[in-house]
Design an enzyme around this catalytic site. Structure first.
Site, short mmCIF file in Angstrom:
data_model
loop_
_atom_site.label_atom_id
_atom_site.label_comp_id
_atom_site.label_asym_id
_atom_site.label_seq_id
_atom_site.Cartn_x
_atom_site.Cartn_y
_atom_site.Cartn_z
N CYS A 38 45.18 12.84 24.37
CA CYS A 38 45.15 13.95 25.85
C CYS A 38 46.57 13.39 26.36
O CYS A 38 47.35 13.78 26.80
CB CYS A 38 44.02 13.03 26.44
SG CYS A 38 42.73 14.42 26.83
N THR B 93 44.20 20.74 20.97
CA THR B 93 45.20 21.45 21.04
C THR B 93 46.81 20.57 20.94
O THR B 93 47.25 19.52 21.79
CB THR B 93 45.29 21.92 22.46
OG1 THR B 93 45.04 21.04 23.14
CG2 THR B 93 45.25 23.34 22.50
N ARG C 57 42.34 9.73 16.02
CA ARG C 57 43.42 10.57 15.96
C ARG C 57 44.70 10.52 17.00
O ARG C 57 44.53 9.81 18.06
CB ARG C 57 42.98 12.35 17.14
CG ARG C 57 42.32 13.14 15.30
CD ARG C 57 42.03 14.55 16.64
NE ARG C 57 40.90 13.51 17.48
CZ ARG C 57 40.43 14.66 17.82
NH1 ARG C 57 40.64 16.16 18.35
NH2 ARG C 57 39.28 14.51 19.40
N ARG D 125 29.75 18.99 10.67
CA ARG D 125 29.40 18.09 12.22
C ARG D 125 27.68 19.26 12.24
O ARG D 125 27.55 18.65 12.93
CB ARG D 125 30.83 19.02 12.42
CG ARG D 125 30.71 18.79 14.22
CD ARG D 125 30.46 17.21 14.76
NE ARG D 125 30.96 16.79 16.11
CZ ARG D 125 30.50 16.05 16.62
NH1 ARG D 125 29.71 14.98 16.86
NH2 ARG D 125 30.52 16.19 17.95
N THR E 96 43.59 21.68 26.26
CA THR E 96 44.30 21.87 27.07
C THR E 96 45.87 22.27 26.57
O THR E 96 46.45 22.89 25.81
CB THR E 96 45.12 20.25 27.41
OG1 THR E 96 43.71 19.79 27.96
CG2 THR E 96 46.34 19.81 27.71
N VAL F 105 34.86 17.27 23.42
CA VAL F 105 35.01 18.20 25.20
C VAL F 105 33.55 19.01 24.83
O VAL F 105 32.48 19.47 25.42
CB VAL F 105 36.32 19.07 24.86
CG1 VAL F 105 36.02 19.74 26.21
CG2 VAL F 105 37.17 17.80 24.84
N ASP G 34 30.70 25.52 15.71
CA ASP G 34 31.82 25.46 14.81
C ASP G 34 32.08 24.97 13.29
O ASP G 34 31.24 25.35 12.73
CB ASP G 34 31.75 23.23 14.35
CG ASP G 34 33.16 22.52 15.24
OD1 ASP G 34 33.30 21.54 16.37
OD2 ASP G 34 33.92 22.19 13.57
#
Length: 425
Positions: A255, A80, A326, A35, A115, A12, A30
């Site tokens: 999600c 989240t 994930r 990363r 979210t 995202v 981050d």
């Protein structure tokens, strides 16, 4: 002009940072130093953005939180997830809020994209921001919420061409947030009436999709018992103009398989026990077991010894053409097959082998090193597996005969080779 920072550079955060970075200088923060280092080299190992995409941006990648103090428009886009009890795990969000709060300056606006359940921004995040900064929300700094709508692996529906829902704690904050996102979101912004409305809108988007897929999965189970091909039924029903185009399958990722639990958690906290939403979750969470047991039945029907049977699983990521492991529900198929004593070998064209070992304790075997199997499960239809076609899939079977389980209907049933039994949802 506001100085923009993005906290969290995953699926995202990075596209958001890149979109703004084509217009204004951006700070991309981050906590994952690997990363940051790879992005500084122009590499997005998630595969969402190319080196050319990143080259067009003006982003300062950093793991130094003090760089946030120079910014007055901070977007938080951290994961989240849910915990093992399927309750919201707000730890990443809370830690991000602590980091942002420790660097917050007067007049800054913090916008959350993660979210959450309705009320999280104001009830959980704001107190942390105030505690860490010593500032007062609504007086010294301001907050908003703009739900992310990034779809990993989707190069058509991208950050800039999806309508952006925005909200703010008051009209002035909302106007600034809307204008800031409006600089880069070509599809325009939709101003929600409150932060809670925007939070609720996000969580029901994926809940609706989860329930529609759950219906398709339940229909697939029913039609399997009736000996009817689900795909043929859906094709026939789909000729009606208002029949929704959903298909059965595994529901994983961070999600659709997660967000409904945020809503049900909030509902239960106020004394209401959701029934339809949780029923859909139970169906979708059970599909790995259903697929595995269906394969076991096929092995038995073909007089194969179950214990010691060899099964190859193609794909481990949570969806096709992404690297993300994930919350992949392919693991449910693998674990159920192993319960029967079946020897399972897993390969994936995109997943990182070290991550697979760390996340699931699974060694990934390169496609070219796979031993002949009694059955092949096409779990994730990566383009690499589509390119194999029937001939390539058949070559993975012992003596080119056996069972193929096609979870996402990748293969053309009418072209199934002789000696191969096809089972699909």
């Amino acid at each position: 002009m506001r100085k923009i920072a993005i906290v969290g550079l995953g699926y995202v955060g990075l596209p958001v940072a890149a979109a703004f970075g084509e217009v204004v200088p951006v700070v991309g923060f981050d906590v994952n130093r690997h990363r940051i280092e790879t992005l500084q080299q122009g590499i997005d190992y998630t595969g969402e953005m190319s080196a050319a995409d990143l080259e067009r941006t003006n982003i300062e990648y950093t793991a130094d939180p003090t760089r946030l103090s120079s910014c007055d428009f901070i977007i938080v886009a951290v994961p989240t997830p849910i915990d093992q009890a399927k309750k919201p795990d707000l730890v990443p969000l809370m830690k991000a809020s602590e980091t942002v709060g420790s660097q917050l300056t007067k007049g800054a606006i913090v916008v959350y994209e993660s979210t959450v359940y309705p009320g999280t921004t104001e009830e959980v995040c704001v107190p942390i921001l105030e505690r860490m900064s010593g500032l007062t929300c609504g007086k010294d700094f301001f907050v908003g919420y703009s739900p992310e709508r990034i779809n990993p692996g989707d190069q058509e529906h991208t950050f800039t061409n999806i309508v952006k829902v925005v909200s703010g704690m008051n009209e002035d904050t909302l106007s600034i947030i809307a204008d800031t996102y409006g600089m880069v979101v070509q599809a325009g912004v939709y101003r929600a009436s409150s932060i809670k409305v925007a939070e609720a809108a996000k969580v029901i988007e994926n809940t609706q999709r989860d329930l529609n897929i759950a219906l398709m999965n339940e229909l697939a189970i029913i039609f399997d018992h009736l000996g009817i091909d689900t795909s043929e039924v859906l094709a026939a029903a789909g000729t009606k103009w208002n029949f929704l185009k959903f298909t059965p399958g595994l529901v994983g990722g961070h999600c659709i398989g997660v967000d409904p639990y945020y809503l049900t958690y909030k509902a239960e906290s106020i004394g209401y026990h959701p029934q339809v939403i949780l029923a859909g979750r139970r169906i979708n969470d059970s599909m790995g077991k259903f697929i595995a047991t269906s394969l076991v039945k096929q092995l038995a029907l073909h007089n194969k010894l179950i214990q010691g049977a060899r099964v190859t699983v193609l794909g481990l990521t949570f969806k096709e053409n992404v690297t993300d492991l994930r919350n992949s529900r392919v693991i449910d198929i693998i674990e159920e097959l192993r319960e029967f004593g079946i020897v399972v070998t897993v390969t994936d064209a995109l997943a990182d082998a070290q991550e697979a070992e760390h996340e699931y304790g699974l060694p990934l075997v390169p496609l070219e090193k796979l031993a002949p199997a009694d059955a092949v499960v096409v779990a994730v239809p990566h383009q690499a597996y589509r390119d194999l076609g029937w001939a390539g899939i058949q070559d993975l079977l012992d003596a080119k005969t056996g069972i193929v389980v096609d979870v996402k209907n990748m293969l053309d049933q009418s072209k199934c080779p002789d000696g191969v039994t096809l089972w699909r949802l």
